[in-house]
Every structure is written in C-alpha cells, then in structure tokens.
Write a protein that holds these residues in place. Structure first.
Motif, PDB file in Angstrom:
ATOM      1  N   GLY A  28       0.842  -1.189   0.000  1.00  0.00           N
ATOM      2  CA  GLY A  28       0.000   0.000   0.000  1.00  0.00           C
ATOM      3  C   GLY A  28       0.876   1.237   0.000  1.00  0.00           C
ATOM      4  N   TYR A  29       0.254   2.389  -0.245  1.00  0.00           N
ATOM      5  CA  TYR A  29       0.985   3.649  -0.273  1.00  0.00           C
ATOM      6  C   TYR A  29       0.253   4.614   0.646  1.00  0.00           C
ATOM      7  N   ALA A 106       0.295  -7.881  -4.335  1.00  0.00           N
ATOM      8  CA  ALA A 106      -0.931  -7.139  -4.662  1.00  0.00           C
ATOM      9  C   ALA A 106      -0.712  -5.679  -4.306  1.00  0.00           C
ATOM     10  N   LEU A 107      -1.406  -4.793  -5.015  1.00  0.00           N
ATOM     11  CA  LEU A 107      -1.317  -3.355  -4.777  1.00  0.00           C
ATOM     12  C   LEU A 107      -2.702  -2.833  -4.404  1.00  0.00           C
ATOM     13  N   VAL A 108      -2.800  -2.130  -3.273  1.00  0.00           N
ATOM     14  CA  VAL A 108      -4.085  -1.602  -2.829  1.00  0.00           C
ATOM     15  C   VAL A 108      -3.902  -0.191  -2.288  1.00  0.00           C
ATOM     16  N   GLN A 109      -5.020   0.523  -2.180  1.00  0.00           N
ATOM     17  CA  GLN A 109      -5.042   1.807  -1.499  1.00  0.00           C
ATOM     18  C   GLN A 109      -5.536   1.564  -0.077  1.00  0.00           C
ATOM     19  N   PRO A 110      -4.684   1.722   0.931  1.00  0.00           N
ATOM     20  CA  PRO A 110      -5.079   1.420   2.303  1.00  0.00           C
ATOM     21  C   PRO A 110      -6.349   2.124   2.756  1.00  0.00           C
ATOM     22  N   GLU A 111      -6.555   3.361   2.274  1.00  0.00           N
ATOM     23  CA  GLU A 111      -7.745   4.099   2.705  1.00  0.00           C
ATOM     24  C   GLU A 111      -9.039   3.446   2.224  1.00  0.00           C
ATOM     25  N   ASN A 112      -8.935   2.622   1.184  1.00  0.00           N
ATOM     26  CA  ASN A 112     -10.120   1.916   0.678  1.00  0.00           C
ATOM     27  C   ASN A 112     -10.284   0.532   1.293  1.00  0.00           C
ATOM     28  N   HIS A 113      -9.338   0.144   2.143  1.00  0.00           N
ATOM     29  CA  HIS A 113      -9.373  -1.187   2.735  1.00  0.00           C
ATOM     30  C   HIS A 113      -9.090  -1.079   4.238  1.00  0.00           C
ATOM     31  N   PRO A 114     -10.086  -0.658   5.004  1.00  0.00           N
ATOM     32  CA  PRO A 114      -9.884  -0.547   6.451  1.00  0.00           C
ATOM     33  C   PRO A 114      -9.518  -1.890   7.070  1.00  0.00           C
ATOM     34  N   LEU A 115      -8.617  -1.852   8.038  1.00  0.00           N
ATOM     35  CA  LEU A 115      -8.140  -3.077   8.669  1.00  0.00           C
ATOM     36  C   LEU A 115      -9.073  -3.497   9.803  1.00  0.00           C
ATOM     37  N   THR A 116      -9.454  -4.764   9.802  1.00  0.00           N
ATOM     38  CA  THR A 116     -10.272  -5.337  10.864  1.00  0.00           C
ATOM     39  C   THR A 116      -9.663  -6.671  11.282  1.00  0.00           C
ATOM     40  N   TRP A 126      -0.007  -2.022   8.827  1.00  0.00           N
ATOM     41  CA  TRP A 126       0.864  -1.628   7.727  1.00  0.00           C
ATOM     42  C   TRP A 126       2.227  -1.226   8.285  1.00  0.00           C
ATOM     43  N   PHE A 127       3.297  -1.640   7.615  1.00  0.00           N
ATOM     44  CA  PHE A 127       4.656  -1.280   8.008  1.00  0.00           C
ATOM     45  C   PHE A 127       5.388  -0.664   6.821  1.00  0.00           C
ATOM     46  N   ASP A 128       6.249   0.330   7.111  1.00  0.00           N
ATOM     47  CA  ASP A 128       7.110   0.870   6.063  1.00  0.00           C
ATOM     48  C   ASP A 128       7.955  -0.262   5.492  1.00  0.00           C
ATOM     49  N   ILE A 129       8.102  -0.285   4.180  1.00  0.00           N
ATOM     50  CA  ILE A 129       8.830  -1.378   3.534  1.00  0.00           C
ATOM     51  C   ILE A 129      10.284  -1.429   3.988  1.00  0.00           C
ATOM     52  N   ASP A 130      10.839  -0.293   4.410  1.00  0.00           N
ATOM     53  CA  ASP A 130      12.229  -0.274   4.868  1.00  0.00           C
ATOM     54  C   ASP A 130      12.344  -0.356   6.391  1.00  0.00           C
ATOM     55  N   ASN A 131      11.242  -0.726   7.054  1.00  0.00           N
ATOM     56  CA  ASN A 131      11.258  -0.819   8.516  1.00  0.00           C
ATOM     57  C   ASN A 131      10.313  -1.919   8.991  1.00  0.00           C
ATOM     58  N   ILE A 132      10.477  -3.110   8.435  1.00  0.00           N
ATOM     59  CA  ILE A 132       9.620  -4.215   8.844  1.00  0.00           C
ATOM     60  C   ILE A 132      10.136  -4.786  10.174  1.00  0.00           C
ATOM     61  N   PRO A 133       9.266  -5.447  10.942  1.00  0.00           N
ATOM     62  CA  PRO A 133       9.660  -5.932  12.273  1.00  0.00           C
ATOM     63  C   PRO A 133      10.816  -6.935  12.220  1.00  0.00           C
ATOM     64  N   GLU A 134      11.544  -7.007  13.326  1.00  0.00           N
ATOM     65  CA  GLU A 134      12.647  -7.955  13.434  1.00  0.00           C
ATOM     66  C   GLU A 134      12.130  -9.393  13.521  1.00  0.00           C
ATOM     67  N   LYS A 135      11.052  -9.589  14.275  1.00  0.00           N
ATOM     68  CA  LYS A 135      10.531 -10.937  14.503  1.00  0.00           C
ATOM     69  C   LYS A 135       9.551 -11.305  13.395  1.00  0.00           C
ATOM     70  N   LEU A 164      -2.231   2.039  -6.241  1.00  0.00           N
ATOM     71  CA  LEU A 164      -1.643   2.687  -5.078  1.00  0.00           C
ATOM     72  C   LEU A 164      -1.979   4.167  -5.008  1.00  0.00           C
ATOM     73  N   LEU A 165      -2.490   4.721  -6.100  1.00  0.00           N
ATOM     74  CA  LEU A 165      -2.803   6.138  -6.169  1.00  0.00           C
ATOM     75  C   LEU A 165      -4.309   6.353  -6.324  1.00  0.00           C
ATOM     76  N   PRO A 166      -4.785   7.567  -5.994  1.00  0.00           N
ATOM     77  CA  PRO A 166      -6.197   7.881  -6.252  1.00  0.00           C
ATOM     78  C   PRO A 166      -6.494   7.816  -7.749  1.00  0.00           C
ATOM     79  N   GLU A 167      -7.751   7.877  -8.110  1.00  0.00           N
ATOM     80  CA  GLU A 167      -8.132   7.813  -9.526  1.00  0.00           C
ATOM     81  C   GLU A 167      -7.488   8.949 -10.318  1.00  0.00           C
TER      82      GLU A 167
END
Length: 223
Positions: A28-29, A106-116, A126-135, A164-167
């Motif tokens: 996501g972006y 897959a590529l999605v717009q996070p604002e259109n896919h609320p997390l439950t 969601w995690f920054d691609i350059d800062n994923i968890p250690e574990k 990843l972008l708006p319309e």
C-alpha cells in the motif's frame, strides 16, 4: 540404469507429496511511504511473529483460489488483483513438514481497505517497507524482499502503480511514488519523458486545488 532414472522422473501413485501454500505481499501507499501489510496470528507456529497473509491450499482449490481465500480470511480484502512472484522449495522452510510456497504481490489503497481483526488474527498493521519488524515468521522477510524487487523490475517496463494512487493524481505524486518504490531520486525531466512515452496517461484538464500553481490531474486512459 537409464530406465530406473526415467522412472524417478515420472509421477507415480507413491510419489513424494507435500503441502502447498500461498503467501501474499500486499503493498500500500500511505503518508508518502510504501507499506507492506503484516499479521500476527493466534494459532499455528510463530504466534509471536509478524507474517504475510498466507495459508495452505486445499484438495479441491487452485492456488489463485487459495490466495483469495487467505486474503479474505485474514484481512477481509475481496477481489484484489495479484500477480505471482516466486516459488520457494527449501526442504527446511517449515518446521512441521515439507511445504512449497508460491508468493504473490498485490497493490491496494489502504484508505479503501480498512483493517479489521479476523478470526485467528491477533494483530494486523501496515509497516514501512524499509522498517519491517525484526521478529518475522518462516522465510517471510525473504519473500517480502523478493516481492519488492519484483515490483521494482516491473516498473521498468510498465506502469503498475495505479492501485496505489487515487483515480486522479499529479505527475509529482506519481514521481514521488516511483522514487519511494525504487529508493532512488529521479530526474524530473527524464521521468516525465519516460511516462509520456508509455502513452497511458490522460490529462483530465483539471487542476489540483490547494496547491500553488495548480498542477494538472492525470488518470489512466483505460479508466
């Protein structure tokens, strides 16, 4: 000897069998950063680790059907376009038994896919691609790395970041997304020349409000 070797290549009733799973790297972006969606599960191995959405293919399923099932069961996402990235076959990649995994992105717009939180999911984020968890569970860190590289390589040949972008978006927004995915600073003139050569964007004639100079808004021609 040759007959025996050929016999080893053929599928037989007693041929070796293993489980097959699908793991999906959902990008996501958000806040001008490329993100990866990860889950913590309350069942199975690595319960205190972050993992990609993934699961086992059932007897009557296709891999694509398995990927769709997994995404909905663990994230609630439906009808998301995904593409295959790589197959992982290391004999020791799963602690219980021999498991072959096919990865997708897959590529999605996070604002259109609320997390439950879904069943058996303790956390989802969601995690920054350059800062994923250690574990991280299993070999999912490597799967994320490979999926990210696959996304980068695809950008060289075609524009695949529409989800990843708006319309409607500006060229600076598009360039910023490219730079974020590639981890590079791109020359503005060369970037726009390359994008226009693709001939897949349409200038809507509208300008983005609230920004000095009012840059034009673009959309994809096939929309």
């Amino acid at each position: 000897m040759k007959k025996k070797q050929l016999h080893n290549f053929q599928v037989r009733p007693d041929s070796f069998e293993c489980s097959v799973t699908a793991d999906i790297a959902v990008f996501g972006y958000l806040d001008n950063k490329l993100k990866i969606l990860l889950t913590k599960r309350s069942v199975g191995g690595y319960t205190n680790h972050w993992m990609l959405p993934g699961g086992a293919m059932e007897k009557e399923e296709t891999l694509e059907g398995c990927a769709n099932k997994v995404l909905f069961s663990l994230t609630g996402f439906r009808e998301i376009h995904f593409e295959q990235v790589k197959v992982y076959t290391s004999p020791d990649r799963h602690p219980l038994k021999r498991v072959i995994t096919v990865s997708y992105y897959a590529l999605v717009q996070p604002e259109n896919h609320p997390l439950t939180l879904k069943s058996n999911v303790e956390e989802i984020s969601w995690f920054d691609i350059d800062n994923i968890p250690e574990k991280m569970g299993f070999d999912h860190r490597q799967i994320i790395h490979d999926a990210h590289n696959f996304l980068k390589n695809n950008l060289k040949d075609r524009l695949i970041v529409g989800k990843l972008l708006p319309e409607k978006f500006t060229l600076p927004e598009l360039q910023n997304l490219y730079e974020n995915i590639l981890g590079l600073q791109l020359d503005k003139r060369n970037f726009r020349k390359r994008i226009f050569q693709m001939d897949i964007l349409l200038n809507t004639g509208e300008k983005k409000s609230g920004i000095k100079g009012g840059p034009f808004l673009y959309r994809y021609k096939n929309q």
